[in-house]
Scaffold this motif. Sequence first.
Motif, PDB file in Angstrom:
ATOM      1  N   ASN A 165      35.198  65.958  49.484  1.00 44.78           N
ATOM      2  CA  ASN A 165      34.141  64.942  49.416  1.00 44.78           C
ATOM      3  C   ASN A 165      34.420  63.830  50.427  1.00 44.78           C
ATOM      4  N   TYR A 206      40.342  65.244  49.968  1.00 40.50           N
ATOM      5  CA  TYR A 206      39.360  65.868  49.076  1.00 40.50           C
ATOM      6  C   TYR A 206      38.149  66.234  49.933  1.00 40.50           C
ATOM      7  N   MET A 237      28.833  68.487  51.966  1.00 39.88           N
ATOM      8  CA  MET A 237      28.879  69.919  51.615  1.00 39.88           C
ATOM      9  C   MET A 237      28.156  70.733  52.686  1.00 39.88           C
ATOM     10  N   MET A 266      22.672  63.526  44.958  1.00 39.93           N
ATOM     11  CA  MET A 266      22.341  64.925  44.663  1.00 39.93           C
ATOM     12  C   MET A 266      20.878  65.057  44.247  1.00 39.93           C
ATOM     13  N   TYR A 303      25.168  70.148  40.444  1.00 38.25           N
ATOM     14  CA  TYR A 303      24.521  68.871  40.128  1.00 38.25           C
ATOM     15  C   TYR A 303      23.074  68.812  40.614  1.00 38.25           C
ATOM     16  N   HIS A 331      35.633  65.715  34.354  1.00 38.73           N
ATOM     17  CA  HIS A 331      35.926  65.972  35.771  1.00 38.73           C
ATOM     18  C   HIS A 331      37.013  64.993  36.228  1.00 38.73           C
ATOM     19  N   HIS A 356      24.623  73.244  44.561  1.00 47.34           N
ATOM     20  CA  HIS A 356      25.711  72.730  43.719  1.00 47.34           C
ATOM     21  C   HIS A 356      25.206  72.583  42.280  1.00 47.34           C
ATOM     22  N   SER A 416      32.260  73.048  44.758  1.00 49.42           N
ATOM     23  CA  SER A 416      32.430  72.816  46.207  1.00 49.42           C
ATOM     24  C   SER A 416      33.205  73.949  46.880  1.00 49.42           C
TER      25      SER A 416
HETATM   26  P1  13P Z   1      33.245  70.179  42.223  1.00 46.85           P
HETATM   27  O1  13P Z   1      31.955  70.897  41.973  1.00 46.85           O
HETATM   28  O2  13P Z   1      33.998  70.861  43.322  1.00 46.85           O
HETATM   29  O3  13P Z   1      34.035  70.034  40.977  1.00 46.85           O
HETATM   30  O4  13P Z   1      32.886  68.728  42.783  1.00 46.85           O
HETATM   31  C1  13P Z   1      32.209  67.792  42.055  1.00 46.85           C
HETATM   32  C2  13P Z   1      31.538  66.774  42.880  1.00 46.85           C
HETATM   33  O5  13P Z   1      31.569  65.609  42.645  1.00 46.85           O
HETATM   34  C3  13P Z   1      30.791  67.177  43.993  1.00 46.85           C
HETATM   35  O6  13P Z   1      30.256  66.081  44.594  1.00 46.85           O
END
Ligand code: 13P
Length: 316
Positions: free
Chosen positions: A122, A120, A72, A276, A34, A206, A32, A49
Amino acid sequence: METLAVTIDPALDLFEEIERLKRELNAVILAHFYQNSDIQDIADFVEDSLGLARRAEGTEAEVIVFCGVHFMAETAKILNPEKPVLLPDLAAGCSLSDSCPPEQFAKFKAAHPNHLVVSYINCSAGIKALSDIIVTSTNAEKIVRQIPEDQPIIFAPDKNLGGHINRVTGRQMLLWNGTCIVHEQFSERKLRQLKVRHPNAPILAHPECEEPVLRLADHIGSTSSILRASIEMDADEFIVVTEPGLIHQMERASPGKRFIMAPPDHGCACNECPHMRLNTLEKLYLCMRDRTPELMMDRELLARARRPIDRMLEMS
Ligand code: 13P
Ligand code: SF4
């Protein structure tokens, strides 16, 4: 860190070793935005994601190594029940996912029986199994717009993303009261002050941020859409209101542009996602070398959590 120092020979070139293990395992490394820069640099794919779910679904590799957080990796496993999914650190969770325990959510859902459940991505596999459709921040608006207007919706777990989708679509989805500890840290007051000093810098935010922060944004979108906006918008500098890991890809794509991190409310580094950032290059190497930790999931839960993800992939 001490344990790692003992376990790993300091003379090893971890980049070379990880490449070698990737060939040996026939593995794909998904990361990802992050993640730490070195992990992003060694990964086969660095995406948001939705992009990572798609990569996981389409991969021909025999082993998936997932550098992100637990939900994820679960999504990758749900889409590939037969393949091992390795994670550098099994403890890399998510505050947003934790804010919605399945037992409590099941009661909430039962109290609103005529509602469609849109969640979502998440969230845990337990919440996915209780959902009708999964969305990510990339496709949430598009998917919600496809649901008939007279259909009541529960949106979980992020009240900020849900509120944003309500505002742009005019829906009145019932929101679960969850938030992301990283995105709720951004301060509207400090963002205004920063904008005074950089009046020509567009603010890219975001949708997990709170509404007062989003009101100041020139562009609101998922990590991939923030990255795209930073490439396409005609400006020399940008104010970035998301986890700073994304800036690595922004700088690679636009070396001449300047990216300024929006300040959190306190003078801390709390806009870095602590979950992360549990993943490190050392742990990535070790998980590939030792084939552990591997994500294990209940088969029946896997199957129930898959339906709403498949629905998302069809609708997005
Ligand atoms: P996205 O990368 O899908 O925008 O999600 C951000 C996020 O917070 C992932 O934990
Ligand atoms: Fe969860 Fe927020 Fe970290 Fe994303 S940034 S993994 S939503 S805590």
